[in-house]
Design a protein around this motif. Structure first.
Motif, short mmCIF file in Angstrom:
data_model
loop_
_atom_site.label_atom_id
_atom_site.label_comp_id
_atom_site.label_asym_id
_atom_site.label_seq_id
_atom_site.Cartn_x
_atom_site.Cartn_y
_atom_site.Cartn_z
N GLU A 288 0.91 -1.13 -0.02
CA GLU A 288 -0.07 -0.14 0.13
C GLU A 288 0.89 1.13 -0.02
O GLU A 288 0.62 2.19 -0.73
CB GLU A 288 -0.91 0.19 1.11
N TYR A 289 1.98 1.22 0.80
CA TYR A 289 2.73 2.43 0.67
C TYR A 289 3.63 2.62 -0.57
O TYR A 289 3.69 3.77 -1.04
CB TYR A 289 3.78 2.29 1.91
N LEU A 290 3.92 1.50 -1.17
CA LEU A 290 4.78 1.61 -2.40
C LEU A 290 3.62 1.99 -3.37
O LEU A 290 4.11 2.88 -4.22
CB LEU A 290 5.40 0.23 -2.79
N ASN A 291 2.38 1.37 -3.36
CA ASN A 291 1.37 1.97 -4.38
C ASN A 291 1.25 3.44 -4.25
O ASN A 291 1.08 4.24 -5.19
CB ASN A 291 0.15 1.03 -4.26
N LEU A 292 0.97 4.05 -3.16
CA LEU A 292 0.76 5.49 -2.79
C LEU A 292 1.96 6.29 -3.43
O LEU A 292 1.83 7.23 -4.12
CB LEU A 292 0.63 5.49 -1.25
N PHE A 293 3.30 5.83 -3.08
CA PHE A 293 4.38 6.41 -3.47
C PHE A 293 4.55 6.63 -4.74
O PHE A 293 4.64 7.59 -5.50
CB PHE A 293 5.67 5.92 -2.89
N ILE A 294 4.18 5.49 -5.48
CA ILE A 294 4.36 5.61 -7.02
C ILE A 294 3.19 6.25 -7.88
O ILE A 294 3.36 7.11 -8.65
CB ILE A 294 4.34 3.95 -7.73
N VAL A 295 1.93 6.06 -7.20
CA VAL A 295 0.84 6.73 -8.20
C VAL A 295 0.93 8.07 -7.84
O VAL A 295 0.69 9.20 -8.67
CB VAL A 295 -0.47 6.23 -7.64
N SER A 296 1.25 8.54 -6.70
CA SER A 296 1.17 10.09 -6.28
C SER A 296 2.36 10.56 -6.73
O SER A 296 2.39 11.94 -7.53
CB SER A 296 1.31 10.39 -4.92
N GLY A 297 3.44 9.97 -7.00
CA GLY A 297 4.55 10.58 -7.94
C GLY A 297 4.17 10.72 -9.47
O GLY A 297 4.55 11.65 -10.01
N CYS A 298 3.59 9.86 -10.00
CA CYS A 298 2.80 9.65 -11.31
C CYS A 298 2.15 10.82 -11.65
O CYS A 298 2.28 11.68 -12.58
CB CYS A 298 2.10 8.66 -11.63
N ILE A 299 1.19 11.27 -10.75
CA ILE A 299 0.43 12.39 -10.66
C ILE A 299 1.24 13.67 -10.91
O ILE A 299 0.99 14.59 -11.53
CB ILE A 299 -0.70 12.41 -9.48
N TYR A 300 2.03 14.03 -9.99
CA TYR A 300 3.02 15.13 -9.91
C TYR A 300 3.77 15.11 -11.08
O TYR A 300 3.99 16.08 -11.72
CB TYR A 300 3.81 15.34 -8.35
N VAL A 301 4.07 13.99 -11.79
CA VAL A 301 5.03 14.05 -12.99
C VAL A 301 4.11 14.44 -14.16
O VAL A 301 4.57 15.16 -15.02
CB VAL A 301 5.54 12.58 -13.40
N ILE A 302 2.89 13.96 -14.01
CA ILE A 302 1.72 14.50 -15.09
C ILE A 302 1.43 15.81 -15.02
O ILE A 302 1.42 16.71 -16.07
CB ILE A 302 0.61 13.69 -15.04
N LYS A 303 1.33 16.53 -13.69
CA LYS A 303 1.00 17.87 -13.52
C LYS A 303 2.22 18.59 -13.97
O LYS A 303 2.09 19.52 -14.72
CB LYS A 303 0.83 18.18 -12.16
N GLN A 304 3.46 18.36 -13.83
CA GLN A 304 4.59 19.03 -14.34
C GLN A 304 4.59 19.01 -15.78
O GLN A 304 5.03 20.07 -16.28
CB GLN A 304 6.14 18.40 -13.64
N TRP A 305 4.60 17.93 -16.50
CA TRP A 305 4.44 17.73 -17.84
C TRP A 305 3.39 18.48 -18.37
O TRP A 305 3.70 19.53 -19.44
CB TRP A 305 4.03 16.40 -18.12
N LEU A 306 2.45 18.78 -18.03
CA LEU A 306 1.23 19.64 -18.42
C LEU A 306 1.64 21.29 -17.95
O LEU A 306 1.40 21.92 -18.90
CB LEU A 306 0.00 19.45 -17.66
#
Length: 188
Positions: free
Chosen positions: A143-161
């Motif tokens: 659960e911690y790993l999933n939260l870490f990866i997915v939240s990181g992905c969202i912020y990468v997407i935000k930065q990309w946009l």
């Protein structure tokens, strides 16, 4: 007559959603009033209240529409293996790119955190579920790993946009999955 009413209802909801999205570019949701939404949409308050209880319900409707479209797009693909995750992630970035204005506003600071949480659930369900289940982890670590990866992905997407999508969806999918793979390999 019913079709005319349905079209009128659809039009009203569309202009209300467009008005709220326009206001969210410069104001927080909490500071946006029904009066402002109605003035921008050129409708009266009673018409607004015939469709939505408040600006929060209107935003929820926008988020749900976006989420339904995203899930329909991702549901067309059945990628369960790690190597197939690249193709699905490319489709995710293509969808985000095609809907970048809406996505940027919904992920922005003026919106609410609910959409980001929903995005995390979708990413976990469609992109990482089977891939991460291959990892031999206890439930809490998973659960911690999933939260870490997915939240990181969202912020990468935000930065990309925010940076104007300088890299293509294919390039971004490759970068993102490379980061994730390195992180998962480090867990072994």
């Amino acid at each position: 007559m019913s079709e005319k009413m349905d079209r009128r209802k659809q039009y009203t909801r569309m202009v209300l959603k467009d008005s709220l999205m326009q206001l969210l570019q410069t104001k927080t949701l909490a500071s946006i009033t029904i009066k402002e939404i109605c003035e921008l949409a050129d409708i009266n308050r009673s018409t607004f209240y015939a469709h939505y209880a408040n600006q929060y319900e209107l935003l929820t409707s926008i988020e749900e529409d976006f989420t339904i479209d995203l899930i329909q797009t991702l549901s067309q693909y059945n990628f369960a293996k790690e190597h197939e995750a690249l193709q699905l992630t490319e489709k995710l970035f293509e969808f985000i790119s095609a809907n970048s204005g809406t996505c940027q506003i919904l992920l922005g600071e003026n919106s609410d955190i609910h959409f980001q949480k929903k995005g995390m659930e979708i990413a976990q369900e469609y992109v990482f579920k089977n891939w991460m289940n291959d990892q031999e982890l206890d439930q809490e670590t998973y659960e911690y790993l999933n939260l870490f990866i997915v939240s990181g992905c969202i912020y990468v997407i935000k930065q990309w946009l925010e940076n104007g999508k300088k890299k293509s969806p294919v390039e971004m999918a490759g970068i993102l999955l490379k980061f994730i793979k390195r992180g998962l390999d480090g867990m072994k």
